[in-house]
Motif scaffolding. Structure first.
Motif, mmCIF file in Angstrom:
data_model
loop_
_atom_site.group_PDB
_atom_site.id
_atom_site.type_symbol
_atom_site.label_atom_id
_atom_site.label_comp_id
_atom_site.label_asym_id
_atom_site.label_seq_id
_atom_site.Cartn_x
_atom_site.Cartn_y
_atom_site.Cartn_z
ATOM 1 N N GLU A 257 6.555 -7.718 -10.802
ATOM 2 C CA GLU A 257 7.793 -7.971 -10.058
ATOM 3 C C GLU A 257 7.582 -9.014 -8.960
ATOM 4 O OE1 GLU A 257 9.999 -3.626 -10.711
ATOM 5 O OE2 GLU A 257 8.757 -3.979 -8.927
ATOM 6 N N ILE A 258 6.413 -8.993 -8.325
ATOM 7 C CA ILE A 258 6.119 -10.010 -7.322
ATOM 8 C C ILE A 258 6.041 -11.388 -7.969
ATOM 9 C CG2 ILE A 258 4.395 -10.844 -5.670
ATOM 10 C CD1 ILE A 258 3.741 -7.919 -5.042
ATOM 11 N N GLU A 259 5.444 -11.458 -9.153
ATOM 12 C CA GLU A 259 5.397 -12.732 -9.886
ATOM 13 C C GLU A 259 6.803 -13.227 -10.213
ATOM 14 O OE1 GLU A 259 1.310 -12.882 -12.435
ATOM 15 O OE2 GLU A 259 2.783 -11.418 -13.088
ATOM 16 N N VAL A 260 7.661 -12.312 -10.662
ATOM 17 C CA VAL A 260 9.043 -12.672 -10.983
ATOM 18 C C VAL A 260 9.763 -13.167 -9.731
ATOM 19 C CG1 VAL A 260 11.277 -11.733 -11.677
ATOM 20 C CG2 VAL A 260 9.231 -11.159 -12.999
ATOM 21 N N LEU A 261 9.590 -12.468 -8.626
ATOM 22 C CA LEU A 261 10.227 -12.874 -7.381
ATOM 23 C C LEU A 261 9.810 -14.286 -6.993
ATOM 24 C CD1 LEU A 261 11.841 -12.488 -4.792
ATOM 25 C CD2 LEU A 261 9.918 -11.184 -3.851
ATOM 26 N N ARG A 262 8.545 -14.592 -7.102
ATOM 27 C CA ARG A 262 8.072 -15.928 -6.770
ATOM 28 C C ARG A 262 8.735 -16.991 -7.635
ATOM 29 N NH1 ARG A 262 1.663 -14.742 -5.992
ATOM 30 N NH2 ARG A 262 1.598 -15.056 -3.737
ATOM 31 N N VAL A 270 16.370 -17.372 -15.445
ATOM 32 C CA VAL A 270 15.859 -16.180 -16.120
ATOM 33 C C VAL A 270 15.072 -16.580 -17.358
ATOM 34 C CG1 VAL A 270 16.498 -14.071 -17.343
ATOM 35 C CG2 VAL A 270 17.723 -14.711 -15.255
ATOM 36 N N LYS A 271 15.608 -17.505 -18.163
ATOM 37 C CA LYS A 271 14.906 -17.930 -19.371
ATOM 38 C C LYS A 271 13.588 -18.621 -19.042
ATOM 39 C CE LYS A 271 18.887 -18.368 -22.471
ATOM 40 N NZ LYS A 271 19.675 -19.285 -23.341
ATOM 41 N N SER A 280 10.362 -11.360 -22.728
ATOM 42 C CA SER A 280 11.711 -11.660 -23.198
ATOM 43 C C SER A 280 12.647 -11.880 -22.012
ATOM 44 C CB SER A 280 12.244 -10.506 -24.050
ATOM 45 O OG SER A 280 12.512 -9.372 -23.239
ATOM 46 N N PRO A 281 13.728 -12.654 -22.189
ATOM 47 C CA PRO A 281 14.711 -12.828 -21.111
ATOM 48 C C PRO A 281 15.282 -11.505 -20.637
ATOM 49 C CG PRO A 281 15.042 -14.493 -22.792
ATOM 50 C CD PRO A 281 14.016 -13.526 -23.342
ATOM 51 N N LYS A 282 15.476 -10.563 -21.562
ATOM 52 C CA LYS A 282 16.009 -9.250 -21.179
ATOM 53 C C LYS A 282 15.048 -8.532 -20.241
ATOM 54 C CE LYS A 282 17.837 -4.936 -23.111
ATOM 55 N NZ LYS A 282 18.133 -4.190 -24.364
ATOM 56 N N THR A 283 13.747 -8.601 -20.544
ATOM 57 C CA THR A 283 12.746 -7.972 -19.680
ATOM 58 C C THR A 283 12.695 -8.668 -18.328
ATOM 59 O OG1 THR A 283 11.417 -7.297 -21.588
ATOM 60 C CG2 THR A 283 10.301 -7.390 -19.455
ATOM 61 N N ALA A 284 12.783 -10.004 -18.335
ATOM 62 C CA ALA A 284 12.774 -10.757 -17.078
ATOM 63 C C ALA A 284 13.960 -10.360 -16.206
ATOM 64 C CB ALA A 284 12.799 -12.257 -17.359
ATOM 65 N N GLN A 289 16.497 -7.480 -11.520
ATOM 66 C CA GLN A 289 17.375 -6.465 -10.951
ATOM 67 C C GLN A 289 16.584 -5.410 -10.176
ATOM 68 O OE1 GLN A 289 20.574 -7.072 -10.913
ATOM 69 N NE2 GLN A 289 20.064 -8.890 -12.138
ATOM 70 N N SER A 290 15.400 -5.076 -10.677
ATOM 71 C CA SER A 290 14.550 -4.118 -9.975
ATOM 72 C C SER A 290 14.075 -4.696 -8.641
ATOM 73 C CB SER A 290 13.327 -3.765 -10.841
ATOM 74 O OG SER A 290 12.467 -2.877 -10.161
ATOM 75 N N VAL A 291 13.731 -5.982 -8.638
ATOM 76 C CA VAL A 291 13.313 -6.653 -7.401
ATOM 77 C C VAL A 291 14.443 -6.630 -6.385
ATOM 78 C CG1 VAL A 291 12.753 -8.909 -6.401
ATOM 79 C CG2 VAL A 291 11.548 -8.116 -8.443
#
Length: 320
Positions: A257-262, A270-271, A280-284, A289-291
């Protein structure tokens, strides 16, 4: 320079090699002052180009660490240990894998800038002159410059190398920045380097025991110089009994999640985030949303501001 090299034939230098270098000095020195960029370096590589995987990079960085440390008898194994301490501490406080890798690799080469400073400076058994001290303190800058041509990974490592002697109160060097300039990852090399160095003999002092080195590091914490969480993570990894609970991951976020936030703070869609992380884009989107939920924001702008305020991205990395 050519005359100096020739005069040292059959002395410090092997005679035939010294004469060869002296005779061809003009050609060898041509363009020595030019900036060497990534493309220039890659163009010099023989075909076919070789790409190293992460395990091979680990071995390469360890080899560079040993090369740096072999200049002086009292630094043997120093860079390996700083690398191990920094990466281990990063894992203990829950930093993303990319940060842990940058800590591991930058730990191996954090002192590469020392190669610019004469060995006699480091070997001095007594106080340095003002000029020697200034030259020695610039080794962090020289190290960062050495990594400037290696793309994104080089930038990440260079930022850590540049700051490995900085302090929270601005008393470090060479830029004398304060804690606001030190990301969570950048707060780890200073205590890792200080703890390991204090356990090693130097010409002007004896080595400390691990327990005495830990006491010295905790004194720096009390003085406001060193990040308590980073220092305790280093000491805990080194087998010293911790005086405080290790910090929980930022806002309860996972490393992914920290990687995604960055990435979303840096402007990736998202893609693009999914492609970067091989998910997958759905997982991203689920991670995004969790972040948002964990850090208490509802927009990308809010997430980006949170990332900057907590040192996860630097303002210069934000989209225009």
């Amino acid at each position: 320079m050519a005359r100096t090299i020739a005069s040292r034939a059959d002395g410090p230098y092997e005679a035939d090699l010294a004469r060869l270098v002296s005779a061809n000095a003009a050609g060898l020195m041509e363009g020595i002052g030019a900036t060497v960029d990534r493309e220039t370096i890659l163009a010099l590589e023989p075909d076919p180009p070789v790409t190293l995987d992460e395990a091979a990079c680990d071995e390469a960085f360890l080899s560079i660490a040993d090369m740096i440390d072999m200049r002086m008898p009292f630094t043997q194994g120093h860079s390996r240990m700083v690398s191990e301490l920094a990466a281990g501490a990063g894992e203990r406080i829950g930093l993303p894998g990319t940060d842990v890798r940058a800590l591991r690799w930058s730990g191996c080469i954090h002192d590469i800038g020392e190669l610019v400073v004469p060995v006699a400076t480091w070997m001095r058994n007594g106080p340095l002159s003002v000029r020697e001290r200034d030259a020695a303190q610039l080794h962090a800058y020289y190290g960062e410059r050495a990594l400037a041509s290696f793309g994104h990974d080089g930038d990440a490592m260079g930022a850590l190398v540049l700051r490995h002697h900085e302090r929270l109160d601005g008393s470090g060097y060479h830029r004398k920045v304060s804690g606001s300039d030190l990301s969570p990852a950048a707060r780890i090399p200073p205590p890792a380097e200080a703890f390991q160095t204090s356990r090693e003999e130097r010409p002007h002092r004896n080595a400390l025991s691990s327990e005495a080195a830990a006491t010295q590091l905790r004194a720096a914490i009390r003085d406001g110089c060193i990040c308590p969480d980073a220092a305790e993570a280093v000491l805990s990894f080194a087998g010293q009994q911790s005086r405080r609970a290790l910090p929980q991951a930022l806002a309860g976020m996972t490393r992914r999640e920290i990687e995604v936030l960055r990435l979303i703070a840096a402007g990736l869609t998202v893609k693009e985030t999914a492609r970067k992380l091989d998910i997958s884009p759905k997982t991203a989107d689920h991670h995004i949303q969790s972040v948002y939920s964990k850090i208490g924001v509802a927009t990308r702008a809010g997430a980006a501001l949170y990332a900057v305020e907590h040192g996860l991205v630097r303002p210069g990395e934000m989209p225009a």
